[in-house]
Design a protein around this motif. Structure first.
Motif, mmCIF file in Angstrom:
data_model
loop_
_atom_site.group_PDB
_atom_site.id
_atom_site.type_symbol
_atom_site.label_atom_id
_atom_site.label_comp_id
_atom_site.label_asym_id
_atom_site.label_seq_id
_atom_site.Cartn_x
_atom_site.Cartn_y
_atom_site.Cartn_z
ATOM 1 N N ARG A 166 -27.750 -70.199 -12.883
ATOM 2 C CA ARG A 166 -27.861 -71.613 -12.515
ATOM 3 C C ARG A 166 -29.017 -71.861 -11.538
ATOM 4 O O ARG A 166 -29.737 -72.850 -11.646
ATOM 5 C CB ARG A 166 -26.531 -72.079 -11.896
ATOM 6 N N GLN B 295 -32.244 -72.103 -13.360
ATOM 7 C CA GLN B 295 -32.406 -73.378 -14.065
ATOM 8 C C GLN B 295 -32.799 -74.499 -13.104
ATOM 9 O O GLN B 295 -33.703 -75.289 -13.383
ATOM 10 C CB GLN B 295 -31.107 -73.735 -14.788
ATOM 11 N N ASP B 296 -32.110 -74.564 -11.957
ATOM 12 C CA ASP B 296 -32.414 -75.606 -10.977
ATOM 13 C C ASP B 296 -33.810 -75.421 -10.369
ATOM 14 O O ASP B 296 -34.506 -76.395 -10.095
ATOM 15 C CB ASP B 296 -31.364 -75.594 -9.864
ATOM 16 N N SER B 297 -34.198 -74.163 -10.160
ATOM 17 C CA SER B 297 -35.521 -73.875 -9.594
ATOM 18 C C SER B 297 -36.625 -74.295 -10.550
ATOM 19 O O SER B 297 -37.614 -74.928 -10.147
ATOM 20 C CB SER B 297 -35.650 -72.377 -9.284
ATOM 21 N N GLN C 90 -36.389 -76.478 -12.868
ATOM 22 C CA GLN C 90 -36.369 -77.933 -13.023
ATOM 23 C C GLN C 90 -37.152 -78.620 -11.910
ATOM 24 O O GLN C 90 -37.918 -79.553 -12.167
ATOM 25 C CB GLN C 90 -34.932 -78.443 -13.040
ATOM 26 N N PHE D 100 -29.732 -78.312 -3.829
ATOM 27 C CA PHE D 100 -29.007 -77.945 -5.049
ATOM 28 C C PHE D 100 -28.466 -76.519 -4.926
ATOM 29 O O PHE D 100 -28.719 -75.827 -3.951
ATOM 30 C CB PHE D 100 -29.868 -78.108 -6.308
ATOM 31 N N SER D 101 -27.696 -76.095 -5.927
ATOM 32 C CA SER D 101 -27.047 -74.773 -5.923
ATOM 33 C C SER D 101 -26.232 -74.579 -4.645
ATOM 34 O O SER D 101 -26.308 -73.537 -3.985
ATOM 35 C CB SER D 101 -28.085 -73.656 -6.091
ATOM 36 N N ARG E 299 -34.232 -88.352 -5.459
ATOM 37 C CA ARG E 299 -32.891 -87.974 -5.909
ATOM 38 C C ARG E 299 -31.810 -88.533 -4.990
ATOM 39 O O ARG E 299 -30.687 -88.782 -5.417
ATOM 40 C CB ARG E 299 -32.762 -86.449 -5.960
#
Length: 285
Positions: free
Chosen positions: A13, A16-18, A20, A89-90, A211
């Motif tokens: 995860r 993916q967030d990185s 993005q 995030f994360s 965000r």
């Protein structure tokens, strides 16, 4: 041309967030399957795909200049590494948990007991701070099974949703720390690459601010305009434009996502109509 070498987790995860957020700040990276590193097409950046636990040492040694990494991993293995931006995030916790049928309800109940963990340094420090003595059993992998097979009386591990604890018949009794993804830098970062990093930081801050905010458009009766404006501070002040219908104005502003519903309720109570809410991709201050 000098490139900033930035490490990200190679899978999961956080990867993916990185990727993005790098995409959101306009950095295009072509990464083939199982590639260990890849260069950006349009920016002086090279991305290294590494095991999360190895990244702190790569930062210390100057193999990479920066990293997107979990704050919890830096606390465990990255002493002296500077965090330059929290990324939001994360998010997770590092928590102590015990079997659901255990009598233990706090950390002090594990005094003299065994705790299984992948975060020995973090746990040791916390135990000392709390005045608790416990034997640590270091496990790299599925820590949550340790109590069920008799290896330990409790565990200390990362907790996101809590579903893994639930599935393994465990309950949380203590939170050591809260963590999120951060942008960290190597102590060996040179001035040329530091300039590239500053550009990345500026872009990330713009994305994160977007965000955290919502763009709001609404129709307001002029006799209640002053009250409505007081609810909407915006970045400096709301934009107010006259409508074709006499006695009404269009008001445009930005509100914090965290205060969204409270603000909307107050706007409605003060006569606002036709409220339109839009996401913000980026916000440059």
């Amino acid at each position: 041309m000098s490139k900033l070498r930035i490490a990200v987790q190679k899978s999961g995860r956080l990867n993916q967030d990185s990727m993005q957020i790098l995409k959101d700040i306009g950095i295009s990276i072509d990464n083939g399957k199982d590639q260990l590193k890849a260069s950006a097409r349009n920016f002086p950046v090279e991305v290294f795909y590494l095991r999360n636990g190895d990244i702190p040492q790569y930062l210390k040694d100057g193999v990479v200049d920066a990293a997107i990494i979990g704050e919890n991993v830096l606390i465990e293995k990255g002493e002296g590494i500077e965090v330059v931006e929290k990324l939001g995030f994360s998010k997770c916790k590092v928590s102590i948990a015990v079997p659901k049928d255990s009598d233990a309800t706090s950390l002090k109940d594990l005094n003299g007991k065994k705790i299984a963990t992948s975060y020995p340094e973090t746990v040791k420090k916390f135990l000392i701070e709390q005045g608790v003595e416990a034997q640590l059993h270091i496990i790299n992998g599925s820590v949550e099974i340790a109590p069920n097979i008799g290896l330990a009386d409790g565990i200390c591990d990362i907790v996101s949703s809590g579903s893994t604890l639930f599935k393994n018949g465990l309950k949380e009794i203590e939170v050591l720390l809260k963590s999120e993804a951060v942008l960290a830098i190597s102590p060996t970062l040179n001035e040329t690459r530091k300039a590239i990093l500053e550009t990345i930081k500026f872009r990330i801050q713009s994305v994160l601010k977007g965000r955290q905010s919502k763009y709001v458009l609404l129709n307001a009766p002029n006799n209640k305009l002053e009250k409505i404006i007081s609810v909407l501070p915006g970045m400096k002040s709301p934009t107010v434009l006259p409508l074709a219908e006499e006695g009404w104005s269009s008001v445009h502003s930005v509100i914090s996502k965290n205060e969204f519903w409270e603000v909307i309720d107050e706007l409605k109570a003060n006569g606002a109509q036709g409220i339109l809410v839009c996401p913000i991709e980026k916000m440059v201050l």
